[in-house]
Design an enzyme around this catalytic site. Structure first.
Site, short mmCIF file in Angstrom:
data_model
loop_
_atom_site.label_atom_id
_atom_site.label_comp_id
_atom_site.label_asym_id
_atom_site.label_seq_id
_atom_site.Cartn_x
_atom_site.Cartn_y
_atom_site.Cartn_z
N ASN A 9 -26.58 32.92 -8.89
CA ASN A 9 -26.03 32.53 -10.19
C ASN A 9 -27.20 32.49 -11.18
O ASN A 9 -28.02 31.58 -11.13
CB ASN A 9 -25.37 31.15 -10.05
CG ASN A 9 -24.91 30.58 -11.37
OD1 ASN A 9 -24.89 31.28 -12.39
ND2 ASN A 9 -24.54 29.30 -11.36
N TRP A 10 -27.26 33.48 -12.03
CA TRP A 10 -28.39 33.55 -12.99
C TRP A 10 -28.23 32.59 -14.16
O TRP A 10 -29.14 32.43 -14.96
CB TRP A 10 -28.56 34.99 -13.50
CG TRP A 10 -29.22 35.91 -12.52
CD1 TRP A 10 -29.53 35.64 -11.21
CD2 TRP A 10 -29.67 37.25 -12.77
NE1 TRP A 10 -30.13 36.73 -10.63
CE2 TRP A 10 -30.23 37.73 -11.56
CE3 TRP A 10 -29.64 38.10 -13.87
CZ2 TRP A 10 -30.77 39.02 -11.44
CZ3 TRP A 10 -30.17 39.38 -13.76
CH2 TRP A 10 -30.73 39.83 -12.55
N GLU A 163 -21.66 22.03 -3.98
CA GLU A 163 -22.89 21.88 -4.75
C GLU A 163 -23.03 20.44 -5.23
O GLU A 163 -22.49 20.08 -6.29
CB GLU A 163 -22.87 22.81 -5.96
CG GLU A 163 -22.77 24.28 -5.60
CD GLU A 163 -23.44 25.14 -6.65
OE1 GLU A 163 -24.29 25.95 -6.29
OE2 GLU A 163 -23.12 24.98 -7.86
N GLY A 169 -31.01 22.34 -9.16
CA GLY A 169 -32.19 22.50 -10.00
C GLY A 169 -33.18 21.35 -9.90
O GLY A 169 -34.08 21.23 -10.74
N GLY A 230 -29.18 29.24 -7.56
CA GLY A 230 -29.50 29.34 -8.98
C GLY A 230 -30.91 29.88 -9.15
O GLY A 230 -31.17 31.08 -9.06
N GLY A 231 -31.84 28.98 -9.39
CA GLY A 231 -33.23 29.34 -9.72
C GLY A 231 -33.84 30.40 -8.82
O GLY A 231 -34.47 31.35 -9.30
P1 PGA Z 1 -30.26 25.83 -8.04
O1 PGA Z 1 -28.78 25.97 -8.66
O2 PGA Z 1 -30.32 26.76 -6.86
O3 PGA Z 1 -31.17 26.23 -9.14
O4 PGA Z 1 -30.41 24.40 -7.61
C1 PGA Z 1 -27.67 26.11 -7.83
C2 PGA Z 1 -26.43 26.34 -8.64
O5 PGA Z 1 -26.26 25.70 -9.69
O6 PGA Z 1 -25.58 27.16 -8.26
#
Ligand code: PGA
Length: 249
Positions: A9-10, A163, A169, A230-231
């Site tokens: 997920n960008w 999640e 994050g 995400g990241g």
């Molecule tokens: P993250 O985000 O890997 O940056 O913690 C995960 C997400 O929100 O899908």
């Protein structure tokens, strides 16, 4: 057998030059043994799907509207996502629930439209830190699942991502026992609602601070069929480490 899924997920990151990360991923995994999905910002969807055309990588959106068309300035329909070449959409991410006040009913309505359009729908659920500390995690997850997941769900059109909001994050990750407890609970809920056949075929992702260094142990937890990242999905090198861990799980 559930096919494992590494989904990136960008979020609101990336312009044209970021497509080089997709080229690099496609080059690293010419014939992946797991499903790989990248959800870039909507502005990159069409180019991203052209970039990964004829590779083992798929492209998805990060949200869609519940209506099929109409006077909704700035919004995108599921059909429009499909038209860019996307095969999936993330719905009900905690950032959408927080930034845009999305409720379970909204997520369910969007999911219905997305499924009708033939998109695989990744529905996100997760508790806040306060809710976890008050020992309400399973109640919250159960409520979000009943409220957000439509009746027409199948193993093909539904993926559920757990999640925890406090893990997104932040670099904080629940213990493997905590992840396992929620994933086993989600599996049992799905089996109870949809029957064993469908319930067992829906893929369950874990998301929140997944990195190459913690991916393998997370993928070893029961009922974890992959990750929503995400990241660490922004750079092909980091995401490749996670995909390799999933291939080896
Ligand atoms: P993250 O985000 O890997 O940056 O913690 C995960 C997400 O929100 O899908």
């Amino acid at each position: 057998m559930r096919r494992k899924l590494a989904a990136g997920n960008w979020k609101m990151n990336g312009t044209g030059p970021a497509l080089a990360e997709l080229e690099s991923l496609a080059h690293t995994f010419p014939d992946p043994s797991v499903d790989i999905l990248i959800c870039p910002p909507a502005t990159l969807l069409h180019r991203a799907s052209q970039t990964v055309h004829h590779t083992g990588i798929a492209v998805g959106g990060q949200d869609c509207h519940a209506a099929t068309s109409g006077a909704h300035t700035g919004d995108l329909s599921a059909e429009m996502l499909k038209d860019t070449g996307a095969n999936s959409v993330i719905l009900g991410h905690s950032e959408r629930r927080e930034d845009h006040g999305e409720q379970n009913e909204d997520v369910r309505a969007k999911a219905r439209t997305a499924m009708d359009a033939g998109l695989t729908t990744i529905i996100c659920v997760g508790e806040s830190l306060e809710q976890r500390e008050a020992a309400n995690t399973l109640d919250i997850i159960g409520g979000q699942m009943s409220g957000s997941i439509p009746d027409q769900s199948t193993g093909e059109n539904l993926v559920v991502a757990y999640e925890p909001i406090w893990a997104i994050g932040t670099g904080k990750v629940p213990t493997l026992e905590e992840i396992g407890e929620v994933h086993d609970f989600m599996r049992a809920r799905l089996e109870r609602r949809f029957g064993e056949g469908v319930g067992r075929s829906v893929r369950l992702l874990y998301g929140g601070s997944v990195k190459p260094s913690n991916a393998a142990e997370i993928f070893g937890v029961s009922n974890v069929d992959g990750a929503l990242v995400g990241g660490a999905s922004l750079k092909a090198e980091d995401f490749s480490g996670i995909i390799r861990a999933l291939e080896g799980a």
